[in-house]
Design an enzyme around this catalytic site. Structure first.
Site, mmCIF file in Angstrom:
data_model
loop_
_atom_site.group_PDB
_atom_site.id
_atom_site.type_symbol
_atom_site.label_atom_id
_atom_site.label_comp_id
_atom_site.label_asym_id
_atom_site.label_seq_id
_atom_site.Cartn_x
_atom_site.Cartn_y
_atom_site.Cartn_z
ATOM 1 N N SER A 64 0.844 9.061 4.040
ATOM 2 C CA SER A 64 0.017 10.118 3.092
ATOM 3 C C SER A 64 -0.724 10.982 3.950
ATOM 4 O O SER A 64 -1.089 10.614 5.168
ATOM 5 C CB SER A 64 -1.029 9.448 2.207
ATOM 6 O OG SER A 64 -0.373 8.444 1.586
HETATM 7 N N1 SAH Z 1 -0.659 3.138 4.122
HETATM 8 C C1 SAH Z 1 0.537 3.401 4.790
HETATM 9 C C2 SAH Z 1 1.518 4.385 3.981
HETATM 10 C C3 SAH Z 1 2.476 3.733 3.935
HETATM 11 S S1 SAH Z 1 3.850 4.515 2.551
HETATM 12 C C4 SAH Z 1 -0.022 4.198 6.097
HETATM 13 O O1 SAH Z 1 -1.160 4.620 6.372
HETATM 14 O O2 SAH Z 1 1.171 4.500 6.925
HETATM 15 C C5 SAH Z 1 4.260 3.460 1.475
HETATM 16 C C6 SAH Z 1 4.651 1.977 2.104
HETATM 17 O O3 SAH Z 1 4.683 1.041 0.955
HETATM 18 C C7 SAH Z 1 5.928 2.130 2.819
HETATM 19 O O4 SAH Z 1 5.956 1.742 4.128
HETATM 20 C C8 SAH Z 1 6.852 1.211 1.780
HETATM 21 O O5 SAH Z 1 7.999 0.627 2.560
HETATM 22 C C9 SAH Z 1 5.802 0.368 1.277
HETATM 23 N N2 SAH Z 1 6.194 -0.356 0.256
HETATM 24 C C10 SAH Z 1 6.891 -0.006 -1.054
HETATM 25 N N3 SAH Z 1 6.794 -0.983 -1.993
HETATM 26 C C11 SAH Z 1 6.259 -2.308 -1.338
HETATM 27 C C12 SAH Z 1 6.043 -3.503 -1.706
HETATM 28 N N4 SAH Z 1 6.401 -4.082 -2.902
HETATM 29 N N5 SAH Z 1 5.531 -4.406 -0.850
HETATM 30 C C13 SAH Z 1 4.957 -4.007 0.256
HETATM 31 N N6 SAH Z 1 5.347 -2.531 0.844
HETATM 32 C C14 SAH Z 1 5.773 -1.859 -0.048
#
Ligand code: SAH
Length: 223
Positions: A64
């Site tokens: 994000s």
């Molecule tokens: N908080 C992160 C942003 C990640 S983007 C940061 O600071 O970098 C969202 C992430 O959620 C992705 O890496 C994706 O793989 C993960 N995601 C999606 N569905 C998920 C689930 N059911 N369980 C765990 N992670 C998930």
């Protein structure tokens, strides 16, 4: 790659920009002023690490933009020593911001590659959080309840399993919706009811079910 005066200056500028956009809790901005965001992204994206834009990370995911991280952390109202659970570790940047705010952080990621990368980054930065490779829809029932839960991917609906893992008086921040998402805060009230408030529109990568091992792991399978 290191954290030098140029990066510190870029961080200060990023925080000043965020402050001008919204009256964020100063504790959130102070945490973001200390986390070296450029060390969480691949080398080619380092020059853009402190611009207010989402960035591409491995496994076709994005992190994000700083404004969204600041808003989710602001809405979460993290206190020192809170037990916090993050769904969607990604590169680990949001987890690092929560650690800097004094929370004990657990974070779940469904993409193995990202799970391993975030651990490496934390080790290199000598920071502490507990990372799990798994499906965030399940949360961490054995370690519940959590004071704070932040979901950093777009959930089609409020994930009920996670609501059940909120401590009484706890708060969850979750973007809800499929195409675009409405930032939603779920507070678990003392009488076991929940209060739900909404806080504007955002666009996140989707929250998907199950775990993803990634191509290199699939190729190694013996059949
Ligand atoms: N908080 C992160 C942003 C990640 S983007 C940061 O600071 O970098 C969202 C992430 O959620 C992705 O890496 C994706 O793989 C993960 N995601 C999606 N569905 C998920 C689930 N059911 N369980 C765990 N992670 C998930």
């Amino acid at each position: 790659m290191q954290d030098n005066l140029i990066h510190k200056g870029q961080r200060r500028k990023m925080v000043d920009e965020l402050r001008a956009l919204y009256p964020f809790d100063e504790r959130v901005l102070a945490a973001m002023a200390t986390v070296p965001r450029h060390l969480f992204v691949e080398a080619a994206l380092v020059p853009f690490a402190y611009s207010n834009k989402p960035l591409r990370i491995a496994a076709n995911q994005t992190i994000s933009q700083p404004y969204t991280v600041a808003m989710q952390t602001h809405l979460l109202q993290v206190r020192k020593w809170d037990r916090a659970l993050e769904i969607g570790t990604g590169c680990g940047y949001q987890a690092a911001v929560l650690v800097k705010m004094g929370a004990q952080v657990h974070s779940i990621e469904r993409q193995k590659e990202l799970y391993m990368q975030a651990q490496k980054t934390f080790l290199a930065l000598r920071m502490d959080a507990i990372f799990s490779y798994g499906d965030g829809y399940e949360g961490m029932p054995l370690l519940a309840p959590f004071d704070r839960i932040v979901v950093t991917c777009g959930a089609p609906a409020i994930p009920q399993q996670l609501v059940m893992q909120l401590a009484v008086g706890g708060r969850m921040v979750v973007p809800v919706g499929s195409d675009t998402q409405i930032m939603t805060v779920v507070e678990r009230l003392p009488d076991d009811r929940c209060q739900i408030t909404t806080h504007g529109n955002y666009r996140f990568v989707p929250m998907l079910e199950g775990k993803e091992a990634g191509a290199p792991f699939r190729r190694q399978r013996c059949e």
